[in-house]
Design an enzyme around this catalytic site. Structure first.
Site, PDB file in Angstrom:
ATOM      1  N   ARG A   1       0.840  -1.201   0.000  1.00 53.84           N
ATOM      2  CA  ARG A   1       0.000   0.000   0.000  1.00 53.84           C
ATOM      3  C   ARG A   1       0.872   1.247   0.000  1.00 53.84           C
ATOM      4  O   ARG A   1       1.891   1.305   0.670  1.00 53.84           O
ATOM      5  CB  ARG A   1      -0.893   0.029   1.248  1.00 53.84           C
ATOM      6  CG  ARG A   1      -1.771   1.275   1.345  1.00 53.84           C
ATOM      7  CD  ARG A   1      -2.547   1.320   2.645  1.00 53.84           C
ATOM      8  NE  ARG A   1      -1.670   1.401   3.807  1.00 53.84           N
ATOM      9  CZ  ARG A   1      -1.060   2.508   4.211  1.00 53.84           C
ATOM     10  NH1 ARG A   1      -1.201   3.634   3.538  1.00 53.84           N
ATOM     11  NH2 ARG A   1      -0.291   2.493   5.285  1.00 53.84           N
ATOM     12  N   VAL A   2       0.434   2.245  -0.784  1.00 57.11           N
ATOM     13  CA  VAL A   2       1.010   3.585  -0.696  1.00 57.11           C
ATOM     14  C   VAL A   2      -0.119   4.554  -0.398  1.00 57.11           C
ATOM     15  O   VAL A   2      -1.284   4.283  -0.686  1.00 57.11           O
ATOM     16  CB  VAL A   2       1.762   4.005  -1.984  1.00 57.11           C
ATOM     17  CG1 VAL A   2       3.046   3.219  -2.138  1.00 57.11           C
ATOM     18  CG2 VAL A   2       0.888   3.877  -3.213  1.00 57.11           C
ATOM     19  N   SER A   3       0.250   5.697   0.193  1.00 57.85           N
ATOM     20  CA  SER A   3      -0.768   6.646   0.648  1.00 57.85           C
ATOM     21  C   SER A   3      -1.371   7.487  -0.465  1.00 57.85           C
ATOM     22  O   SER A   3      -2.524   7.869  -0.402  1.00 57.85           O
ATOM     23  CB  SER A   3      -0.167   7.579   1.700  1.00 57.85           C
ATOM     24  OG  SER A   3       0.300   6.825   2.786  1.00 57.85           O
ATOM     25  N   THR A   4      -0.588   7.808  -1.487  1.00 52.32           N
ATOM     26  CA  THR A   4      -1.093   8.674  -2.549  1.00 52.32           C
ATOM     27  C   THR A   4      -0.794   8.096  -3.921  1.00 52.32           C
ATOM     28  O   THR A   4       0.090   7.255  -4.080  1.00 52.32           O
ATOM     29  CB  THR A   4      -0.473  10.086  -2.474  1.00 52.32           C
ATOM     30  OG1 THR A   4       0.939   9.955  -2.575  1.00 52.32           O
ATOM     31  CG2 THR A   4      -0.836  10.768  -1.163  1.00 52.32           C
TER      32      THR A   4
ATOM     33  N   ARG B   1      -2.247   1.839  10.380  1.00 51.48           N
ATOM     34  CA  ARG B   1      -1.656   3.072  10.867  1.00 51.48           C
ATOM     35  C   ARG B   1      -2.038   3.377  12.310  1.00 51.48           C
ATOM     36  O   ARG B   1      -1.667   4.394  12.845  1.00 51.48           O
ATOM     37  CB  ARG B   1      -2.063   4.243   9.963  1.00 51.48           C
ATOM     38  CG  ARG B   1      -1.319   4.285   8.635  1.00 51.48           C
ATOM     39  CD  ARG B   1       0.170   4.536   8.855  1.00 51.48           C
ATOM     40  NE  ARG B   1       0.867   4.733   7.613  1.00 51.48           N
ATOM     41  CZ  ARG B   1       1.060   5.911   7.056  1.00 51.48           C
ATOM     42  NH1 ARG B   1       0.603   6.988   7.606  1.00 51.48           N
ATOM     43  NH2 ARG B   1       1.724   5.998   5.929  1.00 51.48           N
TER      44      ARG B   1
END
Length: 198
Positions: free
Chosen positions: A8-11, A72
């Site tokens: 997963r990446v945030s953006t 998170r």
């Protein structure tokens, strides 16, 4: 018994980070990788994670590059681990070099370390969010514009140039607004600033 990866990446702009995670998961022997571009805090929209959890069977291992890629918050992390453990699925974190065995076959030191690392991941995120917020507030107080400047500024400059040349080009403010995409109110506001400065 399969090794399944989750990345997963945030953006959307972090394609390189996503590719690095995929490479590490492939090297770890993952047969299939679920991946998404969404913030860790936005649990509701993490459809790929939900799909990965549904896909995993008893005896499988979910592999993630880092703890903060899976969750998170420490509460979110424990809930995910608990759900996977109930299914008989192990969870391995590559960076932290920890594997959580389903069914609670984990020693007390490993559990403590896992909790500490999870707490640090959440703490680090909270600090970043706090600093970003403070930075925005400071910038606002100093009168700095926050947002996307360059494209909007270029359009405004083009609009002002066309306005200055309106005698030769015969354009009205409405025409200029349509061509540049700058609202009439913004054009007038910018013209007012120029008059004040003059």
């Amino acid at each position: 018994m399969e090794l399944i990866g989750y990345a997963r990446v945030s953006t959307v702009g972090q394609d390189n980070g996503l590719e690095i995670q995929k490479q590490l998961l492939n090297e770890a022997g993952c047969k299939r990788i679920f991946f998404e571009k969404v913030t860790g805090a936005n649990i509701v929209k993490r459809s790929e994670l939900k799909e990965a959890i549904q896909f995993l069977d008893k005896g499988d291992t979910l592999i993630v590059t880092k703890i903060d890629r899976l969750a998170r918050s420490i509460i979110d992390l424990h809930n995910i681990i608990k759900e996977l453990s109930a299914k008989g699925v192990n969870v391995r974190f590559l960076k932290e070099n920890i594997e959580f065995q389903a069914g609670g076959n984990n020693n007390s030191l490993q559990t403590l370390l896992f909790n500490i690392l999870g707490s640090f991941a959440q703490f680090e995120r909270d600090i970043i969010v706090e600093r970003t917020g403070e930075g925005r507030e400071r910038a606002k107080k100093q009168g700095k514009h926050m947002g996307r400047p360059s494209k909007d500024r270029k359009a405004i400059e083009k609009a002002l140039k066309l306005y200055a040349e309106r005698e030769s080009n015969g354009m009205s403010v409405n025409d200029i607004s349509k061509i540049t995409g700058v609202p009439r109110s913004s054009i007038y506001a910018e013209l007012k600033k120029i008059q004040v400065n003059d």
